[in-house]
Design a protein around this motif. Structure first.
Motif, PDB file in Angstrom:
ATOM      1  N   ARG A  56       0.608  -1.163   0.027  1.00  0.00           N
ATOM      2  CA  ARG A  56      -0.084  -0.031  -0.128  1.00  0.00           C
ATOM      3  C   ARG A  56       0.863   1.325  -0.048  1.00  0.00           C
ATOM      4  O   ARG A  56       1.904   1.288   0.545  1.00  0.00           O
ATOM      5  CB  ARG A  56      -0.853   0.071   0.942  1.00  0.00           C
ATOM      6  CG  ARG A  56      -1.825  -1.060   1.334  1.00  0.00           C
ATOM      7  CD  ARG A  56      -2.686  -0.860   2.721  1.00  0.00           C
ATOM      8  NE  ARG A  56      -2.142  -0.275   3.801  1.00  0.00           N
ATOM      9  CZ  ARG A  56      -1.583  -1.017   4.768  1.00  0.00           C
ATOM     10  NH1 ARG A  56      -1.907  -2.401   4.579  1.00  0.00           N
ATOM     11  NH2 ARG A  56      -1.018  -0.468   5.746  1.00  0.00           N
ATOM     12  N   GLU A  57       0.217   2.196  -0.457  1.00  0.00           N
ATOM     13  CA  GLU A  57       1.045   3.487  -0.373  1.00  0.00           C
ATOM     14  C   GLU A  57       0.934   4.181   0.985  1.00  0.00           C
ATOM     15  O   GLU A  57      -0.105   3.840   1.765  1.00  0.00           O
ATOM     16  CB  GLU A  57       0.318   4.614  -1.434  1.00  0.00           C
ATOM     17  CG  GLU A  57       0.469   4.360  -2.781  1.00  0.00           C
ATOM     18  CD  GLU A  57      -0.440   5.325  -3.857  1.00  0.00           C
ATOM     19  OE1 GLU A  57      -0.636   6.415  -3.179  1.00  0.00           O
ATOM     20  OE2 GLU A  57      -0.339   4.933  -5.079  1.00  0.00           O
ATOM     21  N   ASP A 154      -6.308  13.162   0.092  1.00  0.00           N
ATOM     22  CA  ASP A 154      -5.157  12.280   0.509  1.00  0.00           C
ATOM     23  C   ASP A 154      -5.538  10.744   1.087  1.00  0.00           C
ATOM     24  O   ASP A 154      -6.605  10.407   1.308  1.00  0.00           O
ATOM     25  CB  ASP A 154      -4.247  13.281   1.624  1.00  0.00           C
ATOM     26  CG  ASP A 154      -5.233  13.531   2.642  1.00  0.00           C
ATOM     27  OD1 ASP A 154      -6.483  13.915   2.540  1.00  0.00           O
ATOM     28  OD2 ASP A 154      -4.837  13.494   3.689  1.00  0.00           O
ATOM     29  N   ASN A 155      -4.471  10.108   1.013  1.00  0.00           N
ATOM     30  CA  ASN A 155      -4.683   8.634   1.632  1.00  0.00           C
ATOM     31  C   ASN A 155      -4.786   8.674   3.101  1.00  0.00           C
ATOM     32  O   ASN A 155      -3.931   9.210   3.642  1.00  0.00           O
ATOM     33  CB  ASN A 155      -3.331   7.950   1.175  1.00  0.00           C
ATOM     34  CG  ASN A 155      -3.405   6.441   1.283  1.00  0.00           C
ATOM     35  OD1 ASN A 155      -4.768   5.767   1.446  1.00  0.00           O
ATOM     36  ND2 ASN A 155      -2.549   5.642   1.436  1.00  0.00           N
ATOM     37  N   THR A 218      -7.628   1.564   3.322  1.00  0.00           N
ATOM     38  CA  THR A 218      -7.256   2.949   3.181  1.00  0.00           C
ATOM     39  C   THR A 218      -8.047   3.421   1.896  1.00  0.00           C
ATOM     40  O   THR A 218      -8.443   2.707   1.033  1.00  0.00           O
ATOM     41  CB  THR A 218      -5.797   2.891   2.848  1.00  0.00           C
ATOM     42  OG1 THR A 218      -5.372   2.275   1.624  1.00  0.00           O
ATOM     43  CG2 THR A 218      -5.040   2.279   3.913  1.00  0.00           C
ATOM     44  N   LYS A 219      -7.793   4.851   2.033  1.00  0.00           N
ATOM     45  CA  LYS A 219      -8.677   5.598   0.886  1.00  0.00           C
ATOM     46  C   LYS A 219      -7.853   5.063  -0.521  1.00  0.00           C
ATOM     47  O   LYS A 219      -8.670   4.973  -1.526  1.00  0.00           O
ATOM     48  CB  LYS A 219      -8.358   7.005   1.210  1.00  0.00           C
ATOM     49  CG  LYS A 219      -8.613   7.945  -0.153  1.00  0.00           C
ATOM     50  CD  LYS A 219     -10.614   7.798  -0.408  1.00  0.00           C
ATOM     51  CE  LYS A 219     -10.612   8.747  -1.444  1.00  0.00           C
ATOM     52  NZ  LYS A 219     -10.346   9.998  -1.439  1.00  0.00           N
ATOM     53  N   GLN A 220      -6.665   4.939  -0.395  1.00  0.00           N
ATOM     54  CA  GLN A 220      -6.165   4.639  -1.732  1.00  0.00           C
ATOM     55  C   GLN A 220      -6.494   3.280  -2.392  1.00  0.00           C
ATOM     56  O   GLN A 220      -6.622   2.996  -3.377  1.00  0.00           O
ATOM     57  CB  GLN A 220      -4.547   4.494  -1.675  1.00  0.00           C
ATOM     58  CG  GLN A 220      -3.518   4.032  -2.713  1.00  0.00           C
ATOM     59  CD  GLN A 220      -2.932   2.706  -2.106  1.00  0.00           C
ATOM     60  OE1 GLN A 220      -2.661   2.662  -0.906  1.00  0.00           O
ATOM     61  NE2 GLN A 220      -2.813   1.774  -3.102  1.00  0.00           N
ATOM     62  N   THR A 223      -9.846   3.641  -3.664  1.00  0.00           N
ATOM     63  CA  THR A 223     -10.012   4.107  -4.880  1.00  0.00           C
ATOM     64  C   THR A 223      -9.394   3.285  -5.945  1.00  0.00           C
ATOM     65  O   THR A 223      -9.962   3.362  -7.291  1.00  0.00           O
ATOM     66  CB  THR A 223      -8.978   5.341  -4.703  1.00  0.00           C
ATOM     67  OG1 THR A 223      -9.448   6.355  -3.660  1.00  0.00           O
ATOM     68  CG2 THR A 223      -8.919   6.103  -6.029  1.00  0.00           C
ATOM     69  N   GLU A 224      -8.280   2.782  -5.974  1.00  0.00           N
ATOM     70  CA  GLU A 224      -8.010   1.622  -6.976  1.00  0.00           C
ATOM     71  C   GLU A 224      -8.991   0.711  -7.386  1.00  0.00           C
ATOM     72  O   GLU A 224      -9.375   0.352  -8.438  1.00  0.00           O
ATOM     73  CB  GLU A 224      -6.768   1.030  -6.444  1.00  0.00           C
ATOM     74  CG  GLU A 224      -5.619   1.876  -6.091  1.00  0.00           C
ATOM     75  CD  GLU A 224      -4.348   0.795  -5.946  1.00  0.00           C
ATOM     76  OE1 GLU A 224      -3.970  -0.097  -6.825  1.00  0.00           O
ATOM     77  OE2 GLU A 224      -3.849   1.012  -4.862  1.00  0.00           O
TER      78      GLU A 224
END
Length: 314
Positions: A56-57, A154-155, A218-220, A223-224
């Motif tokens: 993850r980022e 933001d993440n 996570t948000k990231q 989103t993916e």
């Protein structure tokens, strides 16, 4: 609980179409599942060249957790739920209690999403929470989808829950979040899982997934998943219950795995179980060490948050 709109009938038709396709291909699909199981068992007995772990980022603020609890407005604050003939206590009251009583190391940004908000009789009891009314279309995924839309760009860490979690109060946030932070290859962490889909004619199917009433991510990652799913959260455009499960709950885990992440659940004994797919032809069946089917068939307490046993991880 559902408004039988045009979306409902579209969802029903889409679900029946998927069942019809399965019926036409039934022998082939059964054989394919059998082959995948045998192949995974074979591959698991020999050293594998694993795909590089997807990580993850980094989040922008490790001390913040965005929490969403989704509720249907017609429920009482405390209620009993029956799953497969077994009853347990749950309800929004217990979710509010565990969030209000939290005294841990991170800041919680709490949101309650409520479908059929006009039916909700306890509005004054939510004065210390951000409340977001949503349409009653896709069960949990209506609330989750709207909540994700409202998140900052933001993440950040995200916890998605509904009110059907066991009433038993457990301190879990810091331990779960720390475990999630330390294991960057995880795309989602849950508390309940199933190894298969029950919304199919293919009874020997193997589709491991986290059940959607508790998801830490996570948000990231979300989103993916949304990008991979054509721009919307799986399940958020369905209005028929079986379709929501098949194309929402199951598909969410499927896409997270497809993105190269691993998924994990904290089992009843407090030990995390981590699942992943390695190659496209290895469905991971050979690495599945849990009983077949819905874990709620054999756990002692349904839909329960169990404490993570830190000592067992060292």
């Amino acid at each position: 609980m559902f408004k039988k709109s045009l979306l409902y009938y579209k969802s029903l038709l889409f679900f029946l179409l998927s069942i019809g396709i399965e019926l036409l291909l039934l022998p082939i699909l059964y054989i394919w599942e059998y082959i995948l199981r045998k192949l995974s068992n074979y591959l698991n007995k020999k050293p594998l060249k694993y795909n590089q772990l997807r990580k993850r980022e980094k989040v922008t603020d490790i001390s913040l957790l965005n929490v969403c609890v989704h509720e249907w407005g017609g429920y009482e604050m405390k209620r009993s739920k029956t799953i497969r003939g077994r009853q347990f206590d749950c309800g929004l009251e217990y979710q509010l209690r565990r969030l209000r009583n939290y005294r841990g190391n991170v800041k919680l940004r709490n949101t309650i999403t409520i479908s059929d908000y006009d039916l909700f009789k306890y509005k004054t009891e939510l004065s210390d929470f951000n409340v977001v009314p949503v349409e009653n279309l896709a069960m949990d995924f209506s609330g989750y989808s709207k909540f994700i839309e409202l998140l900052p760009l933001d993440n950040q860490y995200v916890l998605l829950m509904n009110s059907s979690i066991s009433a038993r109060q457990v301190d879990f946030i810091d331990e779960y979040l720390n475990y999630f932070k330390e294991n960057q290859e995880l795309g989602m962490l849950g508390i309940s899982f199933s190894s298969k889909s029950y919304q199919t004619l293919i009874r020997n199917n193997f589709q491991p997934h986290i059940q959607s009433f508790f998801i830490l991510t996570t948000k990231q990652v979300l989103t993916e998943v949304i990008d991979l799913n054509g721009g919307f959260l799986p399940g958020s455009r369905s209005n028929y219950k079986l379709s929501i499960i098949k194309f929402g709950e199951l598909k969410l885990s499927k896409l997270v795995l497809k993105l190269g992440y691993r998924i994990a659940v904290i089992k009843e004994n407090g030990i995390p179980f981590v699942f992943y797919r390695n190659k496209w032809y290895d469905n991971g069946y050979g690495r599945w060490t849990n009983p077949d089917g819905d874990c709620r068939l054999y756990v002692k307490e349904l839909n329960a948050i169990n404490p993570l046993i830190i000592s067992l991880l060292k």
